[in-house]
Design a protein around this motif. Structure first.
Motif, short mmCIF file in Angstrom:
data_model
loop_
_atom_site.label_atom_id
_atom_site.label_comp_id
_atom_site.label_asym_id
_atom_site.label_seq_id
_atom_site.Cartn_x
_atom_site.Cartn_y
_atom_site.Cartn_z
N UNK A 63 -31.40 54.65 13.71
CA UNK A 63 -32.41 55.58 14.21
C UNK A 63 -33.82 55.04 14.04
N UNK A 64 -34.05 54.28 12.96
CA UNK A 64 -35.40 53.73 12.74
C UNK A 64 -35.76 52.69 13.80
N UNK A 65 -34.74 52.20 14.51
CA UNK A 65 -34.97 51.23 15.60
C UNK A 65 -34.96 51.91 16.97
N UNK A 66 -34.96 53.23 16.96
CA UNK A 66 -34.99 53.98 18.21
C UNK A 66 -33.64 54.15 18.85
N UNK A 67 -32.56 53.83 18.09
CA UNK A 67 -31.21 53.97 18.63
C UNK A 67 -30.45 55.02 17.82
N UNK A 68 -29.13 55.08 18.00
CA UNK A 68 -28.34 56.10 17.30
C UNK A 68 -27.54 55.46 16.17
N UNK A 69 -26.42 56.06 15.82
CA UNK A 69 -25.55 55.53 14.77
C UNK A 69 -24.39 54.79 15.43
N UNK A 70 -24.03 53.61 14.88
CA UNK A 70 -23.01 52.78 15.49
C UNK A 70 -21.78 52.68 14.59
N UNK A 71 -20.62 53.01 15.16
CA UNK A 71 -19.35 52.92 14.43
C UNK A 71 -18.95 51.46 14.26
N UNK A 72 -18.55 51.08 13.04
CA UNK A 72 -18.12 49.71 12.74
C UNK A 72 -16.67 49.63 12.27
N UNK A 73 -16.19 50.69 11.60
CA UNK A 73 -14.78 50.79 11.22
C UNK A 73 -14.33 52.23 11.46
N UNK A 74 -13.15 52.41 12.04
CA UNK A 74 -12.64 53.75 12.31
C UNK A 74 -12.16 54.43 11.02
N UNK A 75 -11.81 55.72 11.15
CA UNK A 75 -11.32 56.49 10.00
C UNK A 75 -10.13 55.81 9.34
N UNK A 76 -9.26 55.22 10.16
CA UNK A 76 -8.05 54.60 9.61
C UNK A 76 -8.28 53.16 9.14
N UNK A 77 -9.55 52.72 9.18
CA UNK A 77 -9.88 51.38 8.71
C UNK A 77 -9.76 50.28 9.74
N UNK A 78 -9.32 50.62 10.96
CA UNK A 78 -9.19 49.59 11.98
C UNK A 78 -10.55 49.25 12.59
N UNK A 79 -10.60 48.06 13.19
CA UNK A 79 -11.86 47.51 13.68
C UNK A 79 -12.17 47.94 15.11
N UNK A 96 -23.22 52.90 5.88
CA UNK A 96 -22.78 54.09 5.15
C UNK A 96 -21.40 54.52 5.64
N UNK A 97 -20.72 55.30 4.79
CA UNK A 97 -19.36 55.75 5.09
C UNK A 97 -19.32 57.27 5.17
N UNK A 98 -18.64 57.77 6.20
CA UNK A 98 -18.46 59.21 6.33
C UNK A 98 -17.29 59.66 5.48
N UNK A 99 -17.20 60.96 5.27
CA UNK A 99 -16.12 61.52 4.45
C UNK A 99 -14.74 61.20 5.03
N UNK A 100 -14.69 61.02 6.34
CA UNK A 100 -13.41 60.73 7.00
C UNK A 100 -12.95 59.29 6.76
N UNK A 101 -13.85 58.45 6.23
CA UNK A 101 -13.51 57.06 5.94
C UNK A 101 -14.12 56.04 6.88
N UNK A 102 -14.67 56.48 8.00
CA UNK A 102 -15.27 55.54 8.96
C UNK A 102 -16.59 55.00 8.42
N UNK A 103 -16.93 53.77 8.85
CA UNK A 103 -18.15 53.10 8.40
C UNK A 103 -19.11 52.96 9.58
N UNK A 104 -20.40 53.24 9.33
CA UNK A 104 -21.41 53.30 10.39
C UNK A 104 -22.67 52.56 10.01
N UNK A 105 -23.45 52.20 11.04
CA UNK A 105 -24.80 51.66 10.85
C UNK A 105 -25.79 52.67 11.41
N UNK A 106 -26.80 53.00 10.63
CA UNK A 106 -27.84 53.94 11.06
C UNK A 106 -28.97 53.15 11.70
#
Length: 597
Positions: free
Chosen positions: A313-329, A301-311
């Motif tokens: 929580x169903x695996x007992x963990x948190x949310x993981x950032x995959x792309x920053x707001x500016x699109x960098x890796x 999923x993507x936040x309003x700021x543009x960053x992309x994340x993996x949820x």
């Protein structure tokens, strides 16, 4: 088939014959008989009492009688409480020795078609600084595990992932632009990775000055860390690099080339190599494409700021950032791309990442994300997690310039080996070239052995001086044992003695000699266990135990004074085989042995 396997099979038959019950071979526990008791191997009887309905002693007696009647190599047995101690005939151990002598690469399983294919990644340096003590443990561990897996019959692919992009690289680049005045490795005589590392440290120094100035001007400390001009400019440089700005990319390529040339020198000194080298600057692109596909498919999923994340929580963990707001890796992005490329290119059955234990979470997340993205091989990703390594002076911090440099440490090890050898007078009569070769082998043997003898999972303290001690659990002690044997064999040959290849089968050998053969016979099991546990420590400590036992034998049984020719020949044959196993085991650790010391 080993004697242990034969005994296990016969114990299963005994339980069936004596008590009418069926048991699996895996339930039969066999261990070395404790030195204070008579015997060679011990069967633990307690698990079978529920079948016999008898006391431990009676059950052990039943099993002992059956084994003695059905295995020629067992002439007698004794019982200590619930333990059945079996005496193995000398002729059996002599046959084991002879079998080892005539077997090429004893203990190794040859590579066959269709063997399991394993990729192992180690080193994974950043191109903003030289390799340090932590990298030494990483490289030595990765290389050794690769050798051990090969010895277990696996097809092994050794790879390196060079982290040659990201904000940390831009920090070195920016500092060089600001403060470098155009200096190069050629103009300064400084090794390329050291020169670039100098500017990574310089960036941190100047960055801290800017933070202090902003705080002095009334800005909050956390805000000052984010708003420092140098950091903002480094972030801008990263965006330019990812956009392909020609000037930025040219600078990046020039400084990376300096570093990579320096790394090659360090790897050669360390004695490690790779079958393939990957670069993050190539693989992150594929990672970004996979992440965007996951976003399109609703897996991410993507936040309003543009960053992309993996949820997660169903695996007992948190949310993981995959792309920053500016699109960098981020690191995870390139690991996604790299994993995809490797599994598709090599069709591997397992991928082992040799990375410190501070990244346990990272690799747990990598496997989960690849699974969510639909890759069936996600569960073939394994993290060989290892503990931190420190010197007595304390922890390493590369940003502050107090890092324990790998090149400096290896140079110091050679100097220490030279000083120690000169103090002991061990190399009198050697040419300068011969002596330097020994110093280097002793130094690197000391370093590698001291680090690899520790369970990878444990943190460790590396003391250079202790590692070069010629006594105790050290590489030089083992190297000295090997050269002692070579000296004995050389003198025997020079005296005109002809040593037969095999020992005769009806010798009356001592308990100590029998025990030494038993240690040799266990080498294949140790290789197997080390492969299963991905632990060079098992090999290290085995070779030390073998060396220690041999030195006791050498002291107690002077070969040249033995009047019985057959017994004297046997001891030379035994010594030669011990030397061969020491050399083989140390090669699995990446350690070379001098022929003379």
């Amino acid at each position: 088939m080993s004697i242990e396997s034969i005994i296990k099979g016969k114990v299963v038959e005994a339980i069936s014959a004596c008590y009418g019950q069926k048991v699996e071979e895996d339930s039969v526990q066999i261990q070395k008989t404790r030195r204070e008791f008579e015997g060679d191997l011990t069967v633990v009887v307690f698990p079978f009492l529920r079948f016999s309905k008898k006391s431990p002693e009676e059950t052990a007696n039943d099993l002992g009688n059956f084994l003695q009647e059905n295995i020629d190599a067992i002439p007698s047995f004794n019982i200590v409480k619930g333990f059945l101690n079996l005496v193995i005939d000398n002729s059996y151990w002599l046959s084991v020795l002879n079998e080892a002598v005539i077997t090429d690469n004893y203990g190794f399983i040859p590579l066959t078609e269709g063997a399991k294919k394993v990729m192992i990644e180690y080193s994974s340096p950043n191109t903003n600084k030289p390799l340090h003590l932590g990298h030494i443990r990483n490289n030595l561990l990765g290389y050794s595990v690769a050798q051990i897996l090969k010895a277990n019959g696996l097809e092994v692919i050794k790879v390196n992932l060079v982290n040659d992009r990201g904000i940390h690289i831009c920090k070195s680049m920016l500092a060089w632009l600001r403060f470098g005045e155009g200096e190069t490795p050629e103009s300064t005589g400084i090794k390329g990775d050291h020169l670039v590392g100098k500017y990574y440290v310089r960036f941190d120094q100047e960055y801290k000055k800017e933070i202090e100035a902003l705080i002095a001007g009334g800005m909050d400390a956390d805000e000052a860390k984010k708003k420092a001009p140098l950091l903002l400019e480094a972030q801008e440089m990263l965006v330019k690099w990812e956009a392909g700005d020609e000037e930025t990319v040219a600078l990046w390529r020039k400084m990376n080339d300096w570093v990579l040339a320096g790394f090659e020198i360090t790897y050669k000194t360390m004695g490690v190599d790779f079958d393939k080298v990957y670069f993050e600057s190539d693989t992150y692109k594929k990672g970004k494409a996979i992440v965007m596909r996951g976003l399109d498919e609703g897996v991410l999923y993507q936040k309003e700021t543009g960053s992309v994340w993996a949820d997660l929580e169903s695996d007992g963990l948190d949310h993981k950032l995959l792309l920053r707001d500016d699109g960098t890796s981020v690191y995870m992005t390139q690991d996604i791309g790299t994993a995809y490329e490797r599994f598709n290119e090599f069709h591997i059955d397992e991928h082992i990442y040799v990375v410190g234990n501070e990244q346990n979470y990272h690799f747990q997340v990598l496997s989960l994300i690849m699974g969510k993205l639909g890759y069936e091989w996600h569960d073939k990703i394994h993290h060989l997690s290892y503990g931190m390594v420190e010197l007595p002076e304390g922890k390493m911090k590369s940003r502050e310039g107090t890092v324990v440099d790998a090149d400096d440490l290896m140079k110091e090890m050679v100097n220490t080996a030279r000083e120690t050898s000169e103090e002991l007078g061990k190399l009198a009569g050697y040419s300068k070239e011969e002596a330097e070769d020994v110093y280097n082998k002793v130094a690197m043997g000391a370093l590698k052995y001291f680090i690899l003898k520790v369970d990878p999972k444990k943190n460790m303290m590396f003391n250079p001086k202790d590692s070069i001690d010629f006594n105790g659990n050290t590489g030089p002690f083992i190297q000295y044992t090997y050269t002692r044997i070579q000296s004995v064999l050389r003198k025997a040959t020079e005296s005109g003695m002809e040593i037969p290849e095999l020992a005769i089968a009806d010798l009356n050998i001592s308990e100590k000699e029998s025990f030494l053969i038993q240690i040799l016979a266990n080498y294949p099991n140790v290789i197997k266990d080390a492969g299963r546990d991905t632990s060079p420590a098992l090999i290290s400590n085995y070779v030390y135990d073998l060396s220690k036992e041999y030195n006791q034998f050498y002291h107690d049984f002077p070969m040249n004074k033995e009047e019985n020719e057959d017994l004297r020949n046997f001891r030379f044959i035994l010594s030669k085989q011990v030397a061969g196993i020491i050399k083989s085991g140390m090669s699995l650790l990446g350690v070379s042995l001098p022929e003379r010391m």
